[in-house]
Design a protein around this motif. Structure first.
Motif, PDB file in Angstrom:
ATOM      1  N   THR A   3      40.127  33.420  48.579  1.00 25.53           N
ATOM      2  CA  THR A   3      40.021  34.141  47.311  1.00 25.53           C
ATOM      3  C   THR A   3      38.800  33.694  46.528  1.00 25.53           C
ATOM      4  O   THR A   3      38.535  32.499  46.409  1.00 25.53           O
ATOM      5  CB  THR A   3      41.277  33.875  46.449  1.00 25.53           C
ATOM      6  N   TYR A   5      37.340  33.883  42.671  1.00 24.28           N
ATOM      7  CA  TYR A   5      37.894  34.065  41.323  1.00 24.28           C
ATOM      8  C   TYR A   5      36.750  34.310  40.350  1.00 24.28           C
ATOM      9  O   TYR A   5      35.829  33.496  40.246  1.00 24.28           O
ATOM     10  CB  TYR A   5      38.655  32.794  40.950  1.00 24.28           C
ATOM     11  N   ASP A 204      40.224  38.280  49.309  1.00 19.52           N
ATOM     12  CA  ASP A 204      40.791  38.559  47.989  1.00 19.52           C
ATOM     13  C   ASP A 204      39.793  38.280  46.871  1.00 19.52           C
ATOM     14  O   ASP A 204      39.136  37.236  46.853  1.00 19.52           O
ATOM     15  CB  ASP A 204      42.056  37.725  47.760  1.00 19.52           C
ATOM     16  N   TYR A 205      39.727  39.228  45.959  1.00 18.11           N
ATOM     17  CA  TYR A 205      38.862  39.141  44.785  1.00 18.11           C
ATOM     18  C   TYR A 205      39.784  39.131  43.577  1.00 18.11           C
ATOM     19  O   TYR A 205      40.450  40.127  43.290  1.00 18.11           O
ATOM     20  CB  TYR A 205      37.954  40.370  44.764  1.00 18.11           C
ATOM     21  N   GLN A 206      39.879  37.970  42.910  1.00 19.21           N
ATOM     22  CA  GLN A 206      40.747  37.884  41.728  1.00 19.21           C
ATOM     23  C   GLN A 206      39.883  37.932  40.477  1.00 19.21           C
ATOM     24  O   GLN A 206      39.133  36.996  40.181  1.00 19.21           O
ATOM     25  CB  GLN A 206      41.583  36.601  41.751  1.00 19.21           C
ATOM     26  N   LEU A 207      40.013  39.016  39.760  1.00 18.19           N
ATOM     27  CA  LEU A 207      39.244  39.205  38.530  1.00 18.19           C
ATOM     28  C   LEU A 207      40.149  38.869  37.356  1.00 18.19           C
ATOM     29  O   LEU A 207      41.181  39.516  37.147  1.00 18.19           O
ATOM     30  CB  LEU A 207      38.778  40.659  38.444  1.00 18.19           C
ATOM     31  N   HIS A 208      39.754  37.842  36.599  1.00 19.60           N
ATOM     32  CA  HIS A 208      40.537  37.408  35.434  1.00 19.60           C
ATOM     33  C   HIS A 208      39.823  37.864  34.167  1.00 19.60           C
ATOM     34  O   HIS A 208      38.656  37.533  33.962  1.00 19.60           O
ATOM     35  CB  HIS A 208      40.673  35.886  35.449  1.00 19.60           C
TER      36      HIS A 208
ATOM     37  N   SER B 203      46.192  40.560  32.842  1.00 15.14           N
ATOM     38  CA  SER B 203      44.992  39.734  32.677  1.00 15.14           C
ATOM     39  C   SER B 203      44.254  39.614  34.008  1.00 15.14           C
ATOM     40  O   SER B 203      43.047  39.408  34.032  1.00 15.14           O
ATOM     41  CB  SER B 203      45.368  38.337  32.188  1.00 15.14           C
ATOM     42  N   ASP B 204      45.001  39.743  35.106  1.00 25.74           N
ATOM     43  CA  ASP B 204      44.411  39.495  36.425  1.00 25.74           C
ATOM     44  C   ASP B 204      44.553  40.699  37.348  1.00 25.74           C
ATOM     45  O   ASP B 204      45.629  41.295  37.453  1.00 25.74           O
ATOM     46  CB  ASP B 204      45.057  38.268  37.079  1.00 25.74           C
ATOM     47  N   TYR B 205      43.456  41.011  37.999  1.00 20.06           N
ATOM     48  CA  TYR B 205      43.380  42.111  38.959  1.00 20.06           C
ATOM     49  C   TYR B 205      43.054  41.478  40.300  1.00 20.06           C
ATOM     50  O   TYR B 205      41.957  40.947  40.489  1.00 20.06           O
ATOM     51  CB  TYR B 205      42.270  43.059  38.516  1.00 20.06           C
ATOM     52  N   GLN B 206      44.037  41.475  41.210  1.00 18.00           N
ATOM     53  CA  GLN B 206      43.798  40.885  42.534  1.00 18.00           C
ATOM     54  C   GLN B 206      43.580  42.002  43.538  1.00 18.00           C
ATOM     55  O   GLN B 206      44.501  42.754  43.866  1.00 18.00           O
ATOM     56  CB  GLN B 206      44.977  40.001  42.963  1.00 18.00           C
ATOM     57  N   LEU B 207      42.361  42.086  44.015  1.00 20.64           N
ATOM     58  CA  LEU B 207      42.002  43.115  44.984  1.00 20.64           C
ATOM     59  C   LEU B 207      42.002  42.482  46.365  1.00 20.64           C
ATOM     60  O   LEU B 207      41.228  41.552  46.631  1.00 20.64           O
ATOM     61  CB  LEU B 207      40.617  43.670  44.653  1.00 20.64           C
ATOM     62  N   HIS B 208      42.889  42.978  47.231  1.00 19.74           N
ATOM     63  CA  HIS B 208      42.996  42.452  48.595  1.00 19.74           C
ATOM     64  C   HIS B 208      42.358  43.450  49.554  1.00 19.74           C
ATOM     65  O   HIS B 208      42.754  44.617  49.587  1.00 19.74           O
ATOM     66  CB  HIS B 208      44.473  42.244  48.943  1.00 19.74           C
ATOM     67  N   LEU B 209      41.389  42.996  50.323  1.00 16.63           N
ATOM     68  CA  LEU B 209      40.663  43.894  51.224  1.00 16.63           C
ATOM     69  C   LEU B 209      41.004  43.587  52.679  1.00 16.63           C
ATOM     70  O   LEU B 209      41.148  42.416  53.052  1.00 16.63           O
ATOM     71  CB  LEU B 209      39.152  43.732  50.993  1.00 16.63           C
TER      72      LEU B 209
END
Lengths: 239, 239
Positions: A3, A5, A204-208, B203-209
């Motif tokens: 991931t 973050y 995984d790209y977790q955008l906070h 608050s968090d957007y988790q993008l799983h590719l």
């Protein structure tokens, strides 16, 4: 599963939301390696083995040990997970780093950490803005540039696909720090005969997002020209 | 901190990557509530209290209990966390759901779950594509539309800011299922005198590719027209 973050967005910086909205301590819960800036886009931050360094626009490098220091924007990851792939690159420059092509990583986020001897490196350092904050675009129009020859150090950076341009700057975004911790910044150019280190392809790209921050919640993005503005502000040329 | 979890991107669907790349079981580890579609964009999926339902393009609703069922695209969240805010909306239609304005949620992802009696509801259901898969845009040009009057049921959906258009469809994306589990789909229109349920600001957007999937890794996005194409394919009108 690895991931990356990210705290806040480049679009928010473009809208002038340059105040810090996460602490260095909170950020470090999500990674021991990364890049960012401090409150007011005060310089260029590089995080290496859990240690946080800031290059300020005078060129001075500070070791940030106060975990309550505020950060408006940063990207971090855990560098030593099982998905970390050892790589060696030869005769490498910023424009010929081709790991994205080599490993078919066009469509996901990737991170690199690379160490070696640099025959030449050129960095820029964002000058701290004062309130009321301007857009990031204004700040990046005039940034001090520094160069070194024959310096050992480490690159930390991320590759983001074009699809995410605006949320982040598409392409490579790379910071540098010398082994003696006296020279650092946002990388504009480099040449190195051989760099060794690691590449991580993130699933995984977790955008906070700082949704408790009133300015963040209330700002309205002007989508027209946003992506071009991000390119102008964060592109790897200094024109 | 509340997290919304998205598997894959609308851009990938637009590129014809319609094959399933995550199982229903894996998806449910990240949420008990959500929306999506099955392998080949086979219909409209709604997940409610951990139960998975699929409306197929004939209008029939299936209860999906095989946890190995494959999903190419979905969004889920845990609906009953501490950040879930109870809301009641009166005289509500798809176009007047104004919680985003009311609570200043323009710049983050939000989710709703709303239950009540609908005086009218109109849904569409994506027809399953066969391989070689076309673009999502081709499929969505001709989709069966179904309507009901005076039906009790639940809406589940997400709001995504304009900044993320292309990664996901900006604005609201809402699915419906009736209390008797006989009627479901992607919501085009509705009218309801009163709906009650919950709103979550993420608050968090988790993008799983799906980075282990060769087709995902190797596809090249045509960024020109992508965002307009996503609007055409996933917008809330059926024109």
């Amino acid at each position: 599963m690895a991931t990356v973050y990210q705290h806040s967005t480049l679009a928010a910086l473009m809208a002038g939301l340059l105040g810090g909205t996460i602490t260095v301590g909170e950020l470090k819960e999500h990674g021991d390696t990364g890049i960012g800036t401090l409150h007011g886009v005060d310089g260029e931050v590089i995080i290496l083995n859990g240690e946080v360094y800031q290059a300020e626009s005078s060129g001075k490098v500070n070791h940030i040990t106060d975990m309550s220091t505020l950060v408006p924007f940063a990207t971090v990851h855990q560098a030593h997970g099982p998905e970390s792939k050892a790589i060696t690159l030869k005769d490498v420059t910023l424009s010929n780093v081709d790991v994205i092509n080599e490993y078919n990583l066009y469509n996901n986020f990737s991170g690199i950490g690379l160490h070696g001897e640099f025959s030449h490196i050129k960095v820029r350092i964002a000058p701290k803005a004062s309130e009321p904050f301007p857009s990031l675009l204004e700040i990046t129009k005039q940034q001090p540039v520094f160069e070194r020859e024959n310096v050992s150090g480490t690159l930390v950076g991320y590759y983001s696909p074009e699809l995410y341009h605006g949320v982040v700057a598409a392409g490579w975004h790379v910071h540098f720090i010398s082994d003696d911790r006296q020279f650092a910044g946002h990388v504009l150019e480099f040449q190195a005969p051989e760099l060794t280190g690691s590449l991580v392809a993130f699933s995984d790209y977790q955008l906070h997002l700082p949704i408790e921050n009133t300015a963040f919640r209330e700002h309205h993005l002007d989508m027209n020209g946003l992506r071009e503005g991000v390119t102008a502000a964060e592109g790897n040329t200094n024109d």
